[in-house]
Design an enzyme around this catalytic site. Structure first.
Site, PDB file in Angstrom:
ATOM      1  CD  GLU A   1     -13.577   4.097  14.469  1.00  0.00           C
ATOM      2  OE1 GLU A   1     -14.091   3.022  14.865  1.00  0.00           O
ATOM      3  OE2 GLU A   1     -12.907   4.839  15.195  1.00  0.00           O
TER       4      GLU A   1
ATOM      5  CE1 TYR B   1      -9.725  -7.294   6.854  1.00  0.00           C
ATOM      6  CE2 TYR B   1      -7.620  -7.051   7.970  1.00  0.00           C
ATOM      7  CZ  TYR B   1      -8.688  -6.491   7.288  1.00  0.00           C
ATOM      8  OH  TYR B   1      -8.725  -5.142   7.069  1.00  0.00           O
TER       9      TYR B   1
ATOM     10  CE1 TYR C   1     -12.289  10.942  18.515  1.00  0.00           C
ATOM     11  CE2 TYR C   1     -10.022  11.485  19.069  1.00  0.00           C
ATOM     12  CZ  TYR C   1     -11.345  11.859  18.916  1.00  0.00           C
ATOM     13  OH  TYR C   1     -11.734  13.149  19.180  1.00  0.00           O
TER      14      TYR C   1
ATOM     15  CG  HIS D   1      -2.651  -0.800   8.156  1.00  0.00           C
ATOM     16  ND1 HIS D   1      -3.208  -1.336   9.281  1.00  0.00           N
ATOM     17  CD2 HIS D   1      -3.261  -1.420   7.109  1.00  0.00           C
ATOM     18  CE1 HIS D   1      -4.109  -2.245   8.949  1.00  0.00           C
ATOM     19  NE2 HIS D   1      -4.159  -2.308   7.618  1.00  0.00           N
TER      20      HIS D   1
ATOM     21  CD  GLN E   1      -2.563  -1.309   2.631  1.00  0.00           C
ATOM     22  OE1 GLN E   1      -2.314  -0.544   3.561  1.00  0.00           O
ATOM     23  NE2 GLN E   1      -3.415  -2.319   2.757  1.00  0.00           N
TER      24      GLN E   1
END
Length: 378
Positions: free
Chosen positions: A246, A267, A256, A153, A87
């Site tokens: 979210e 997963y 949070y 990530h 990513q």
């Protein structure tokens, strides 16, 4: 020759696709979509320039100018080397609030060099040359430390607030507990001066064992961020694991929840090992949550005059579910959700409101597209 091969060749050659608009249904009218540019390799973000053109980042490490009529430039020089794995790569792009005078362009990207060939998110800025062919004097102003990612990530989105502070929304590098560690920059929103200095009123300045850059913590993988035009507050959203995407309004010093509080599971279908429930004392519940993850990316509040039916709506892209999500707002409450462009069959990576009042979308594909989306109400 197929339509998409033709569009890709035009983009590579610097032409404008001039594709016919395609219509899609919505509850508020008919959506019109037009391909402005194609052949972009996994485009990740776009930023509008004062002349109506756009800077568009491609994840492998290229930055291009796309003109208002869809012509793509060659890759700009002066862009930093990126960690283009998984990513990782070249990620967000944002203009300085004073771009008309200083021509500063900010980039977030995955940067290698960590122990064991690990990577983290970095942010830097350079001055766009007058001929828009390169970034001059590029300097790194922020590095996520320590570098812990093996290719996933990274986050990350860049947002300037009304006071000129720069917020960087970061991922936790798939190292879950680090999102709660105040001595690390994983899973955090950080707040900086435009040159990378730490503001003296950041919530953890002077606290032993805490990074002073941190604004909020307990985030997973933040893929969207935008400034609410009616309140001036930063909103972000993040991927949950299997379930639990979210939206949050990150406020100074708040936690949070990730990975202590989550609506998702692993997963593997097993619970998140650190999770204590959907809500945990001392953590902030999400403003809005999806029990089944759309894999959200990109975020744009709509406050233009062109399409009144869209005002006070929030638009978010979906990667896994390949949709555009419209959220109707009443203040800070989401009161209605609609899924759009379900027939487009494309991963939507970024969503922006253009200066002309249209929505602009990037599709995350090997030959990605820049789309302009409007609304016909008659």
């Amino acid at each position: 020759m197929s339509r998409f091969i033709w569009l890709g060749l035009l983009a590579v050659l610097g032409g404008s696709p001039q594709a016919a608009a395609e219509d899609y249904p919505s509850a508020l009218g008919t959506l019109t979509t037009e391909v402005l540019a194609a052949g972009l390799e996994h485009p990740w973000a776009l930023a509008f320039m004062p002349d109506g053109g756009m800077l568009v980042s491609e994840r492998p490490g290229r930055l291009r100018v796309v003109t208002a009529d869809g012509r793509s430039s060659p890759p700009l020089g002066g862009v930093p080397e990126v960690y283009a794995r998984g990513q990782g790569g070249l990620l967000d792009v944002a203009l300085s609030p004073g771009f008309a005078e200083d021509r500063l362009v900010y980039l977030s990207y995955a940067e290698g060099g960590g122990e064991g060939d690990r990577a983290g998110t970095a942010v830097g800025r350079g001055r766009l040359a007058e001929d828009a062919s390169r970034l001059d004097d590029f300097q790194v102003i922020f590095r996520q430390e320590p570098k812990l990612s093996t290719g996933i990530h990274f986050g990350s989105r860049l947002v300037f607030d009304r006071a000129g502070y720069l917020f960087v929304a970061l991922g936790e590098n798939n190292q879950r507990p680090t999102a709660q560690d105040l001595d690390k920059l994983q899973g955090k929103v950080v707040r900086l001066h435009p040159d990378g200095r730490v503001p003296e009123d950041n919530p953890f300045v002077g606290r032993p064992g805490a990074r002073p850059e941190i604004w909020s913590y307990g985030h997973r993988n933040q893929q969207g961020a935008a400034l609410n035009p009616w309140t001036g507050e930063l909103w972000t959203h993040e991927h949950g694991p299997r379930g639990g995407d979210e939206i949050n309004i990150p406020r100074a010093g708040r936690n949070y929840g990730w990975p202590l509080a989550t609506h998702g599971i692993n997963y593997t279908l097993l619970p998140i090992p650190e999770a204590r429930g959907r809500t945990v004392p001392g953590t902030e519940p999400p403003l809005y949550v999806w029990e089944k993850s759309p894999a959200i990316s990109g975020m744009a509040f709509y406050d233009a005059e062109r399409f009144p039916a869209w005002r006070h709506n929030l638009f978010i892209g979906a990667l896994a579910q390949q949709q555009l999500i419209r959220l109707q707002l009443d203040g800070n409450r989401v009161v209605h959700e609609e899924r759009l462009l379900t027939e487009l069959n494309a991963r939507i990576r970024d969503v922006r409101q253009g200066p002309d009042g249209y929505l602009y979308l990037l599709t995350d594909e090997p030959a990605g597209r820049l789309l302009r989306v409007g609304l016909k109400t008659e």
